[in-house]
Write a protein that holds these residues in place. Structure first.
Motif, PDB file in Angstrom:
ATOM      1  N   GLU A 162       0.833  -1.199   0.000  1.00 35.51           N
ATOM      2  CA  GLU A 162       0.000   0.000   0.000  1.00 35.51           C
ATOM      3  C   GLU A 162       0.868   1.250   0.000  1.00 35.51           C
ATOM      4  O   GLU A 162       0.570   2.229  -0.677  1.00 35.51           O
ATOM      5  CB  GLU A 162      -0.938   0.001   1.214  1.00 35.51           C
ATOM      6  CG  GLU A 162      -2.078  -0.977   1.067  1.00 35.51           C
ATOM      7  CD  GLU A 162      -2.944  -1.081   2.322  1.00 35.51           C
ATOM      8  OE1 GLU A 162      -2.645  -0.423   3.341  1.00 35.51           O
ATOM      9  OE2 GLU A 162      -3.926  -1.835   2.270  1.00 35.51           O
ATOM     10  N   TRP A 163       1.955   1.213   0.760  1.00 33.42           N
ATOM     11  CA  TRP A 163       2.880   2.348   0.805  1.00 33.42           C
ATOM     12  C   TRP A 163       3.536   2.548  -0.563  1.00 33.42           C
ATOM     13  O   TRP A 163       3.637   3.682  -1.050  1.00 33.42           O
ATOM     14  CB  TRP A 163       3.935   2.115   1.887  1.00 33.42           C
ATOM     15  CG  TRP A 163       4.876   3.263   2.028  1.00 33.42           C
ATOM     16  CD1 TRP A 163       4.706   4.384   2.785  1.00 33.42           C
ATOM     17  CD2 TRP A 163       6.152   3.402   1.382  1.00 33.42           C
ATOM     18  NE1 TRP A 163       5.795   5.216   2.639  1.00 33.42           N
ATOM     19  CE2 TRP A 163       6.698   4.639   1.792  1.00 33.42           C
ATOM     20  CE3 TRP A 163       6.882   2.609   0.505  1.00 33.42           C
ATOM     21  CZ2 TRP A 163       7.939   5.094   1.352  1.00 33.42           C
ATOM     22  CZ3 TRP A 163       8.111   3.064   0.069  1.00 33.42           C
ATOM     23  CH2 TRP A 163       8.630   4.285   0.487  1.00 33.42           C
ATOM     24  N   LEU A 164       3.967   1.469  -1.186  1.00 27.44           N
ATOM     25  CA  LEU A 164       4.573   1.567  -2.517  1.00 27.44           C
ATOM     26  C   LEU A 164       3.583   2.147  -3.522  1.00 27.44           C
ATOM     27  O   LEU A 164       3.943   3.016  -4.321  1.00 27.44           O
ATOM     28  CB  LEU A 164       5.040   0.183  -2.988  1.00 27.44           C
ATOM     29  CG  LEU A 164       6.264  -0.391  -2.287  1.00 27.44           C
ATOM     30  CD1 LEU A 164       6.412  -1.872  -2.599  1.00 27.44           C
ATOM     31  CD2 LEU A 164       7.514   0.386  -2.674  1.00 27.44           C
ATOM     32  N   ARG A 165       2.352   1.691  -3.462  1.00 26.28           N
ATOM     33  CA  ARG A 165       1.331   2.183  -4.394  1.00 26.28           C
ATOM     34  C   ARG A 165       1.045   3.667  -4.167  1.00 26.28           C
ATOM     35  O   ARG A 165       0.966   4.448  -5.103  1.00 26.28           O
ATOM     36  CB  ARG A 165       0.061   1.360  -4.250  1.00 26.28           C
ATOM     37  CG  ARG A 165      -0.954   1.655  -5.338  1.00 26.28           C
ATOM     38  CD  ARG A 165      -2.122   0.702  -5.257  1.00 26.28           C
ATOM     39  NE  ARG A 165      -2.757   0.588  -6.544  1.00 26.28           N
ATOM     40  CZ  ARG A 165      -3.608  -0.337  -6.873  1.00 26.28           C
ATOM     41  NH1 ARG A 165      -3.933  -1.271  -6.016  1.00 26.28           N
ATOM     42  NH2 ARG A 165      -4.150  -0.363  -8.067  1.00 26.28           N
ATOM     43  N   LYS A 166       0.905   4.036  -2.901  1.00 26.96           N
ATOM     44  CA  LYS A 166       0.609   5.423  -2.553  1.00 26.96           C
ATOM     45  C   LYS A 166       1.713   6.375  -3.044  1.00 26.96           C
ATOM     46  O   LYS A 166       1.442   7.505  -3.419  1.00 26.96           O
ATOM     47  CB  LYS A 166       0.449   5.544  -1.032  1.00 26.96           C
ATOM     48  CG  LYS A 166       0.169   6.954  -0.522  1.00 26.96           C
ATOM     49  CD  LYS A 166       0.110   6.999   0.987  1.00 26.96           C
ATOM     50  CE  LYS A 166       1.516   7.153   1.496  1.00 26.96           C
ATOM     51  NZ  LYS A 166       1.632   7.457   2.918  1.00 26.96           N
ATOM     52  N   ASN A 167       2.939   5.884  -3.044  1.00 25.50           N
ATOM     53  CA  ASN A 167       4.082   6.707  -3.435  1.00 25.50           C
ATOM     54  C   ASN A 167       4.497   6.503  -4.892  1.00 25.50           C
ATOM     55  O   ASN A 167       5.601   6.903  -5.279  1.00 25.50           O
ATOM     56  CB  ASN A 167       5.254   6.450  -2.484  1.00 25.50           C
ATOM     57  CG  ASN A 167       5.000   7.053  -1.130  1.00 25.50           C
ATOM     58  OD1 ASN A 167       5.141   8.261  -0.952  1.00 25.50           O
ATOM     59  ND2 ASN A 167       4.590   6.252  -0.167  1.00 25.50           N
ATOM     60  N   ASP A 168       3.639   5.872  -5.692  1.00 26.73           N
ATOM     61  CA  ASP A 168       3.903   5.638  -7.121  1.00 26.73           C
ATOM     62  C   ASP A 168       5.223   4.924  -7.375  1.00 26.73           C
ATOM     63  O   ASP A 168       5.983   5.285  -8.272  1.00 26.73           O
ATOM     64  CB  ASP A 168       3.863   6.964  -7.900  1.00 26.73           C
ATOM     65  CG  ASP A 168       2.489   7.609  -7.879  1.00 26.73           C
ATOM     66  OD1 ASP A 168       1.494   6.881  -8.001  1.00 26.73           O
ATOM     67  OD2 ASP A 168       2.419   8.841  -7.724  1.00 26.73           O
ATOM     68  N   LEU A 169       5.484   3.901  -6.563  1.00 28.39           N
ATOM     69  CA  LEU A 169       6.725   3.143  -6.684  1.00 28.39           C
ATOM     70  C   LEU A 169       6.499   1.752  -7.277  1.00 28.39           C
ATOM     71  O   LEU A 169       7.449   0.988  -7.430  1.00 28.39           O
ATOM     72  CB  LEU A 169       7.410   3.035  -5.318  1.00 28.39           C
ATOM     73  CG  LEU A 169       7.791   4.385  -4.689  1.00 28.39           C
ATOM     74  CD1 LEU A 169       8.279   4.188  -3.266  1.00 28.39           C
ATOM     75  CD2 LEU A 169       8.829   5.107  -5.532  1.00 28.39           C
ATOM     76  N   LEU A 170       5.248   1.439  -7.614  1.00 25.57           N
ATOM     77  CA  LEU A 170       4.939   0.159  -8.238  1.00 25.57           C
ATOM     78  C   LEU A 170       4.895   0.313  -9.758  1.00 25.57           C
ATOM     79  O   LEU A 170       4.341   1.282 -10.274  1.00 25.57           O
ATOM     80  CB  LEU A 170       3.581  -0.372  -7.773  1.00 25.57           C
ATOM     81  CG  LEU A 170       3.472  -0.853  -6.334  1.00 25.57           C
ATOM     82  CD1 LEU A 170       2.042  -1.263  -6.024  1.00 25.57           C
ATOM     83  CD2 LEU A 170       4.426  -2.000  -6.068  1.00 25.57           C
ATOM     84  N   SER A 171       5.471  -0.662 -10.450  1.00 26.53           N
ATOM     85  CA  SER A 171       5.357  -0.713 -11.909  1.00 26.53           C
ATOM     86  C   SER A 171       3.954  -1.184 -12.261  1.00 26.53           C
ATOM     87  O   SER A 171       3.174  -1.583 -11.387  1.00 26.53           O
ATOM     88  CB  SER A 171       6.392  -1.689 -12.477  1.00 26.53           C
ATOM     89  OG  SER A 171       6.075  -3.009 -12.056  1.00 26.53           O
TER      90      SER A 171
END
Length: 102
Positions: free
Chosen positions: A35-44
């Motif tokens: 969720e943190w990665l998604r929120k910070n636009d860090l997921l491909s």
């Protein structure tokens, strides 16, 4: 073609890990991190698709799931975060934020 690096797997936390009380605690850790990665636009795009399928006992986070910046953050900070995990606490996100923004 570059090799895909596996950063973490649910099974490395439970049953293989230390101090992880249950499979649900392990999966919750991954939910919080994803969720943190998604929120910070860090997921491909692939990372978003994999996350949207749900987190099961075979879930893992690998380099193909992250953006270039996401991979940089994981390379530099994720091992430090893993050393501080408290499965009974909700502060994983706070610790990740502090690691990358001291």
């Amino acid at each position: 073609m570059s090799n895909i690096k596996v950063y973490d797997k649910v099974s490395w936390h439970y049953p293989e890990g230390k101090n992880c009380p249950s499979i649900d605690a392990a999966k919750n850790h991954f939910k919080v991190v994803m969720e943190w990665l998604r929120k910070n636009d860090l997921l491909s795009k692939e990372g978003i698709e994999v996350y949207d399928l749900g987190i099961g006992s075979d879930f893992s986070i690998n380099s193909a799931m992250l953006t270039e910046r996401g991979n940089h953050i994981f390379e530099k900070y994720y091992t430090k975060l893993l050393k501080e995990i408290n499965y009974n606490s909700k502060d994983t996100l706070d610790k990740l934020e502090k690691l990358i923004r001291p």
